[in-house]
Design a protein around this motif. Structure first.
Motif, PDB file in Angstrom:
ATOM      1  N   ARG B 239      38.002  41.670  70.535  1.00 50.82           N
ATOM      2  CA  ARG B 239      38.596  40.363  70.225  1.00 50.82           C
ATOM      3  C   ARG B 239      39.274  40.359  68.858  1.00 50.82           C
ATOM      4  O   ARG B 239      40.439  39.994  68.711  1.00 50.82           O
ATOM      5  N   ALA B 240      38.524  40.779  67.815  1.00 49.81           N
ATOM      6  CA  ALA B 240      39.078  40.721  66.455  1.00 49.81           C
ATOM      7  C   ALA B 240      40.019  41.894  66.191  1.00 49.81           C
ATOM      8  O   ALA B 240      41.157  41.709  65.766  1.00 49.81           O
ATOM      9  N   GLY B 241      39.551  43.121  66.442  1.00 54.25           N
ATOM     10  CA  GLY B 241      40.317  44.303  66.052  1.00 54.25           C
ATOM     11  C   GLY B 241      41.648  44.419  66.777  1.00 54.25           C
ATOM     12  O   GLY B 241      42.683  44.660  66.157  1.00 54.25           O
ATOM     13  N   LYS B 242      41.605  44.245  68.091  1.00 58.98           N
ATOM     14  CA  LYS B 242      42.822  44.493  68.873  1.00 58.98           C
ATOM     15  C   LYS B 242      43.765  43.295  68.895  1.00 58.98           C
ATOM     16  O   LYS B 242      44.968  43.457  69.083  1.00 58.98           O
ATOM     17  N   VAL B 243      43.221  42.083  68.723  1.00 56.53           N
ATOM     18  CA  VAL B 243      44.061  40.889  68.855  1.00 56.53           C
ATOM     19  C   VAL B 243      44.001  39.987  67.619  1.00 56.53           C
ATOM     20  O   VAL B 243      45.025  39.685  66.996  1.00 56.53           O
ATOM     21  N   GLY B 244      42.806  39.546  67.270  1.00 61.10           N
ATOM     22  CA  GLY B 244      42.667  38.509  66.241  1.00 61.10           C
ATOM     23  C   GLY B 244      43.185  38.906  64.870  1.00 61.10           C
ATOM     24  O   GLY B 244      43.934  38.155  64.241  1.00 61.10           O
ATOM     25  N   ILE B 245      42.810  40.091  64.416  1.00 57.54           N
ATOM     26  CA  ILE B 245      43.228  40.497  63.063  1.00 57.54           C
ATOM     27  C   ILE B 245      44.747  40.663  62.975  1.00 57.54           C
ATOM     28  O   ILE B 245      45.373  40.055  62.118  1.00 57.54           O
ATOM     29  N   PRO B 246      45.375  41.442  63.897  1.00 56.47           N
ATOM     30  CA  PRO B 246      46.841  41.533  63.791  1.00 56.47           C
ATOM     31  C   PRO B 246      47.542  40.190  63.990  1.00 56.47           C
ATOM     32  O   PRO B 246      48.596  39.951  63.392  1.00 56.47           O
ATOM     33  N   ALA B 247      46.952  39.299  64.788  1.00 60.55           N
ATOM     34  CA  ALA B 247      47.593  37.998  65.013  1.00 60.55           C
ATOM     35  C   ALA B 247      47.393  37.055  63.834  1.00 60.55           C
ATOM     36  O   ALA B 247      47.935  35.951  63.831  1.00 60.55           O
ATOM     37  N   GLY B 248      46.599  37.469  62.844  1.00 61.24           N
ATOM     38  CA  GLY B 248      46.453  36.662  61.632  1.00 61.24           C
ATOM     39  C   GLY B 248      45.370  35.604  61.712  1.00 61.24           C
ATOM     40  O   GLY B 248      45.329  34.698  60.881  1.00 61.24           O
ATOM     41  N   ILE B 249      44.467  35.730  62.687  1.00 54.78           N
ATOM     42  CA  ILE B 249      43.381  34.748  62.812  1.00 54.78           C
ATOM     43  C   ILE B 249      42.522  34.714  61.552  1.00 54.78           C
ATOM     44  O   ILE B 249      42.028  33.665  61.150  1.00 54.78           O
ATOM     45  N   PHE B 250      42.342  35.864  60.914  1.00 57.42           N
ATOM     46  CA  PHE B 250      41.421  35.932  59.778  1.00 57.42           C
ATOM     47  C   PHE B 250      42.154  36.057  58.445  1.00 57.42           C
ATOM     48  O   PHE B 250      41.573  36.451  57.442  1.00 57.42           O
ATOM     49  N   SER B 251      43.459  35.775  58.449  1.00 56.41           N
ATOM     50  CA  SER B 251      44.224  35.891  57.209  1.00 56.41           C
ATOM     51  C   SER B 251      45.259  34.774  57.172  1.00 56.41           C
ATOM     52  O   SER B 251      45.422  34.041  58.148  1.00 56.41           O
ATOM     53  N   ASN B 252      45.953  34.663  56.076  1.00 59.70           N
ATOM     54  CA  ASN B 252      46.945  33.600  55.963  1.00 59.70           C
ATOM     55  C   ASN B 252      48.150  33.860  56.863  1.00 59.70           C
ATOM     56  O   ASN B 252      48.736  32.936  57.398  1.00 59.70           O
ATOM     57  N   ASP B 253      48.507  35.127  56.999  1.00 60.71           N
ATOM     58  CA  ASP B 253      49.665  35.474  57.797  1.00 60.71           C
ATOM     59  C   ASP B 253      49.284  36.550  58.816  1.00 60.71           C
ATOM     60  O   ASP B 253      48.293  37.248  58.627  1.00 60.71           O
ATOM     61  N   PRO B 254      50.064  36.693  59.893  1.00 65.02           N
ATOM     62  CA  PRO B 254      49.823  37.796  60.832  1.00 65.02           C
ATOM     63  C   PRO B 254      49.907  39.147  60.115  1.00 65.02           C
ATOM     64  O   PRO B 254      50.593  39.287  59.093  1.00 65.02           O
ATOM     65  N   LEU B 255      49.180  40.127  60.642  1.00 69.76           N
ATOM     66  CA  LEU B 255      49.158  41.469  60.043  1.00 69.76           C
ATOM     67  C   LEU B 255      49.613  42.486  61.097  1.00 69.76           C
ATOM     68  O   LEU B 255      48.805  43.260  61.608  1.00 69.76           O
ATOM     69  N   PRO B 256      50.925  42.507  61.416  1.00 71.95           N
ATOM     70  CA  PRO B 256      51.393  43.402  62.482  1.00 71.95           C
ATOM     71  C   PRO B 256      51.126  44.874  62.179  1.00 71.95           C
ATOM     72  O   PRO B 256      51.048  45.688  63.098  1.00 71.95           O
ATOM     73  N   GLN B 257      50.964  45.211  60.900  1.00 77.26           N
ATOM     74  CA  GLN B 257      50.671  46.605  60.561  1.00 77.26           C
ATOM     75  C   GLN B 257      49.247  46.994  60.982  1.00 77.26           C
ATOM     76  O   GLN B 257      48.869  48.150  60.893  1.00 77.26           O
ATOM     77  N   ASN B 258      48.444  46.011  61.430  1.00 77.68           N
ATOM     78  CA  ASN B 258      47.066  46.287  61.828  1.00 77.68           C
ATOM     79  C   ASN B 258      46.885  46.440  63.335  1.00 77.68           C
ATOM     80  O   ASN B 258      45.762  46.428  63.820  1.00 77.68           O
ATOM     81  N   VAL B 259      47.971  46.544  64.097  1.00 79.79           N
ATOM     82  CA  VAL B 259      47.808  46.732  65.544  1.00 79.79           C
ATOM     83  C   VAL B 259      47.272  48.131  65.833  1.00 79.79           C
ATOM     84  O   VAL B 259      47.437  49.057  65.033  1.00 79.79           O
ATOM     85  N   GLU B 260      46.631  48.262  66.979  1.00 74.72           N
ATOM     86  CA  GLU B 260      46.141  49.567  67.414  1.00 74.72           C
ATOM     87  C   GLU B 260      47.357  50.382  67.886  1.00 74.72           C
ATOM     88  O   GLU B 260      48.226  49.852  68.578  1.00 74.72           O
ATOM     89  N   ALA B 261      47.392  51.658  67.526  1.00 72.51           N
ATOM     90  CA  ALA B 261      48.537  52.527  67.873  1.00 72.51           C
ATOM     91  C   ALA B 261      49.839  52.005  67.282  1.00 72.51           C
ATOM     92  O   ALA B 261      50.840  51.825  67.980  1.00 72.51           O
ATOM     93  N   LEU B 262      49.821  51.791  65.976  1.00 75.94           N
ATOM     94  CA  LEU B 262      50.976  51.240  65.261  1.00 75.94           C
ATOM     95  C   LEU B 262      52.235  52.092  65.433  1.00 75.94           C
ATOM     96  O   LEU B 262      53.322  51.562  65.606  1.00 75.94           O
TER      97      LEU B 262
END
Lengths: 407, 380
Positions: B239-262
């Motif tokens: 939930r968090a690693g693959k979707v929530g963190i890159p989508a910015g759920i836990f930060s002010n802005d989305p973090l596209p550099q945090n997607v799996e297999a960047l």
């Protein structure tokens, strides 16, 4: 924690009571002072709020944290120089800090109430922080690129994060940071700037009552002293007038853990309580109501002291769960946090006695138990020891181990 | 065990209507029922199904993929051609998808050796990888190297060094540090495989029996531990690693550099879907070979007659898995593009995944009388 929630209730009933009591002029005056929603105070259109010295010290303390993790450029000399900065020396990445004449060390364990006539202990505490630095450089830096194990310093994983521990499992950076939030921020706030020996020193009351300002400044001395206390917890907020908007994110010291309180249902009102007390206390100074001012200082003393106690117990208890799950790196990290918070207990303050909640001897005893009660210190500390320490600490405060633990 | 049974009944009485009817119609025999003749759920059967039909086959299958990855790496290093690079990239992809079948099983040896963190910590640290190449030295056993090894490091080394395969090939042929790149690449692949072998060896040794026979209902019992691992994986890694963190759920802005297999970039969705499927199959006790439905959480919940709002909890959880999967299928293959074009779809997917956290972490754990044994890391 029930008593906490009674505060607003108690205050309300007190207010109603005094409303009926028309003869009591002083209390009627108190009623007219409302708690400001923002920390904004002005005289003749100019802000009277100032705590730049505290902001400077918070930022110096912030810069020390990455320096603890930089074995290729940090040395005992460089870290000590950051700690005891001298004006003009290039110790920090921020030139404004380099040109400042302020430093951390001179405000460690130097509150007027606890240390003015206790200079031997003050010097010992200042030395403790240099010892944490020396431990990091002499013991941990040489083992930076090797694996830690019981009795052997080095790195250990907490998830995908490396933690760097001593032979006894202690992260000296945690001891330094969590110890400093007591020894500098808390000590200065609760027992220096809130001390009547500071707030009411010299002609402060008379000057404040007659609005005699500091030379060339927009504020009275008393106003400024109160603001300096405020600066030690909210001084790095982007909007210091509304610091609760970012509470928890503005520094890694008191602000961070005040923010943590908001995340625990047992203590979620604490940040607002602390802010309100600061704002009302400052308004009381403007209104020349020194009794109300002191009541607010008492609220903050209680809340900040308790917050440190809660964190100490929380980390000791959480470590047991980590050990149970074989997350040794996480357990050592939590215990290192706990060690620092226990260190800070001696700077907490009992509002009833105005003495520290814990004597130095007691705190030294707890710290020794953390590191000396088992062969390898934190690595193999017993759950009995953790529970015993937790119970001893919680018993001095108005919270239970259970309440501290269910964050 | 007796205490546990009482707890079930108390929980059932409080929470679910169904057992109330049962106990009322059976007033005279409640005591005897409690004393022992009441049927109990056989945790051992579920544990054996987990070990023999799911975990070990999944690891064994993954082991063939990591072995192929190691071989393809060696072939490429010996002879760095475009064809061999493509073949290696293919092996990496197959292994990475297969890894989604085992990542969840962070028990025993895997837990001890930080298996998941060593195989799939992302975003990978490019600066560390560059410094390993520069210094021609690395120790993958050090926690500080965890975010510079495993599949994400290979993602960078096989796709991130250049824009085209031709450019990437240059790092292994004409680059002044070509030998160092090759050594590092080999080291990463070998480490993935050898860690996997360690885990497989442990499961095929005495650990399997100790896992299956440890049926205790306590924090150290296998069911309690594996249940916590399941929820932790679902909540943190999926939930968090693959979707929530890159989508910015836990930060002010989305973090596209945090997607799996960047760097490979167009397989983030496939990795997510594989992970959803693994967790759903594990919930249902489905055999790894996909042919048989064995005993799993679903059966345990049904045995306890776990109802929420009038519906079977196991049905609700399966429905929610399907809703999350359907939502995830609408995403772009490339999550960096999805986040940049329309992050709201990522957030919607997160919301569907989050709904099952409530069912699993709250309702299921209550029904099974299992405590959450982990704490959220501090992040400092």
């Amino acid at each position: 924690m029930k008593k906490l929630f009674l505060y607003p209730l108690a205050l309300t009933s007190f207010l109603f009571f005094s409303c009926d009591d028309d003869d009591d002029i002083i209390q009627v005056t108190q009623n007219e002072i409302e708690t400001p929603t923002e920390y904004v105070f002005e005289r003749d259109g100019e802000s009277t709020v100032s705590f730049s010295g505290q902001t400077t010290r918070l930022q110096m303390a912030e810069e020390m944290i990455p320096a603890f993790f930089d074995p290729s450029s940090s040395t005992i000399e460089s870290l000590n120089a950051m700690y005891a900065h001298e004006e003009g020396a290039s110790n920090f990445s921020d030139d404004a800090l380099n040109s400042s004449g302020k430093n951390i060390k001179s405000k460690v364990a130097t509150s007027i109430d606890f240390f003015a006539s206790n200079t031997v202990e003050s010097a010992q505490i200042q030395q403790d922080f240099e010892d944490f630095i020396a431990g990091q450089v002499n013991e941990v830096f040489p083992a930076w690129d090797s694996l830690a194990e019981p009795g052997v310093p080095g790195q250990i994983a907490e998830g995908s994060t490396p933690r760097y521990v001593s032979a006894k499992g202690l992260e000296y950076d945690q001891a330094f940071v969590k110890g400093l939030l007591g020894a500098m921020m808390t000590d200065q706030m609760l027992s220096n700037y809130f001390s009547t020996a500071v707030l009411d020193a010299g002609q402060n009351i008379e000057n404040n009552t007659n609005e005699v300002k500091d030379d060339g400044k927009p504020y009275t001395t008393m106003e400024h002293k109160w603001d300096e206390a405020y600066g030690y917890i909210f001084g790095n907020a982007p909007d210091a007038a509304n610091p609760l908007a970012t509470v928890g994110e503005d520094d890694n010291y008191l602000n961070k853990y005040l923010g943590r309180q908001a995340g625990d249902p047992d203590f979620e009102e604490v940040p607002q309580n602390v802010f309100n007390a600061f704002a009302l206390g400052r308004a009381a100074i403007v209104a020349k109501d020194y009794e109300l001012r002191d009541e607010q200082a008492e609220i903050i003393r209680k809340e900040i002291s308790e917050m440190i106690g809660i964190r100490a117990v929380y980390y000791l208890q959480i470590a047991k769960i980590q050990f149970n799950n074989d997350n040794i790196g996480a357990a050592l990290h939590d215990l290192s946090e706990g060690y620092g918070f226990i260190y800070s207990l001696r700077f907490t303050r009992n509002p009833d006695t105005n003495a520290p909640n814990f004597s130095s001897e007691e705190v030294d005893g707890y710290l020794a138990e953390m590191l000396e009660s088992s062969p390898n210190g934190l690595w193999d500390i017993s759950f009995e020891t953790l529970d015993e320490l937790s119970n001893t600490i919680a018993a001095r405060f108005n919270f239970t181990v259970e309440e501290a633990n269910n964050d | 065990m007796k205490m546990k049974m009482k707890k079930y009944i108390i929980v059932s009485l409080l929470t679910f209507g169904a057992l109330v009817t049962y106990s009322c119609s059976d007033d005279d025999t409640v005591a005897t029922e409690e004393e022992g003749s009441n049927p109990t759920f056989d945790r051992g059967v579920m544990l054996a199904n987990w070990a023999d039909n799911i975990i070990v086959p999944a690891f064994t299958d993954f082991g063939t993929k990591t072995s192929a990855l190691e071989d393809a790496t060696q072939i490429f290093v010996d002879n760095p051609t475009t064809v061999n690079l493509e073949s290696l990239q293919n092996s990496w992809f197959n292994a990475y998808i297969s890894f989604q079948n085992v990542s969840l099983f962070d028990v025993g040896k895997a837990e001890q050796i930080n298996y998941r963190n060593r195989l799939n910590a992302y975003p990978t640290s490019v600066s560390k990888i560059d410094s390993y190449v520069e210094n021609e030295s690395v120790n993958f056993a050090l926690p500080a190297s965890f975010d510079a090894q495993g599949f994400p490091a290979l993602d960078y080394l096989l796709y991130g060094l250049g824009e085209t395969n031709e450019e990437i090939l240059g790092f292994y042929t004409t680059h002044t540090k070509a030998d160092s790149y090759k050594t590092l690449l080999n080291g990463v692949s070998q480490t993935i495989h050898s860690l996997t072998e360690e885990v497989i060896t442990s499961w095929t040794g005495p650990f399997r029996d100790s896992f299956v026979t440890n049926t205790a209902s306590s924090v150290n019992g296998s069911v309690d531990k594996m249940t916590n691992d399941f929820i932790y994986y679902y909540e943190k890694s999926l939930r968090a690693g693959k979707v929530g963190i890159p989508a910015g759920i836990f930060s002010n802005d989305p973090l596209p550099q945090n997607v799996e297999a960047l760097y490979k970039s167009d397989i983030s969705k496939e990795l997510l879907l594989a992970s959803i499927e693994t967790t759903r199959n594990f919930f249902n006790g489905e055999h790894f070979d996909g042919t048989t439905a064995g005993i799993g959480f679903k059966d345990y919940l049904d045995f306890l007659n776990s109802i929420k709002g009038g519906d079977d909890l196991s049905v609700l959880i399966n429905q929610q898995f399907n809703l999350a999967e359907e939502k995830a299928k609408t995403l772009n293959d490339n999550f960096t593009i999805q986040i940049g074009n329309d992050n709201s779809k990522m957030l919607e997917t997160y919301n569907e995944l989050q709904r099952n956290v409530v069912f699993i972490k709250v309702d299921m754990l209550q029904a099974l009388s299992i405590d959450v044994d982990y704490v959220d890391a501090d992040g400092d």
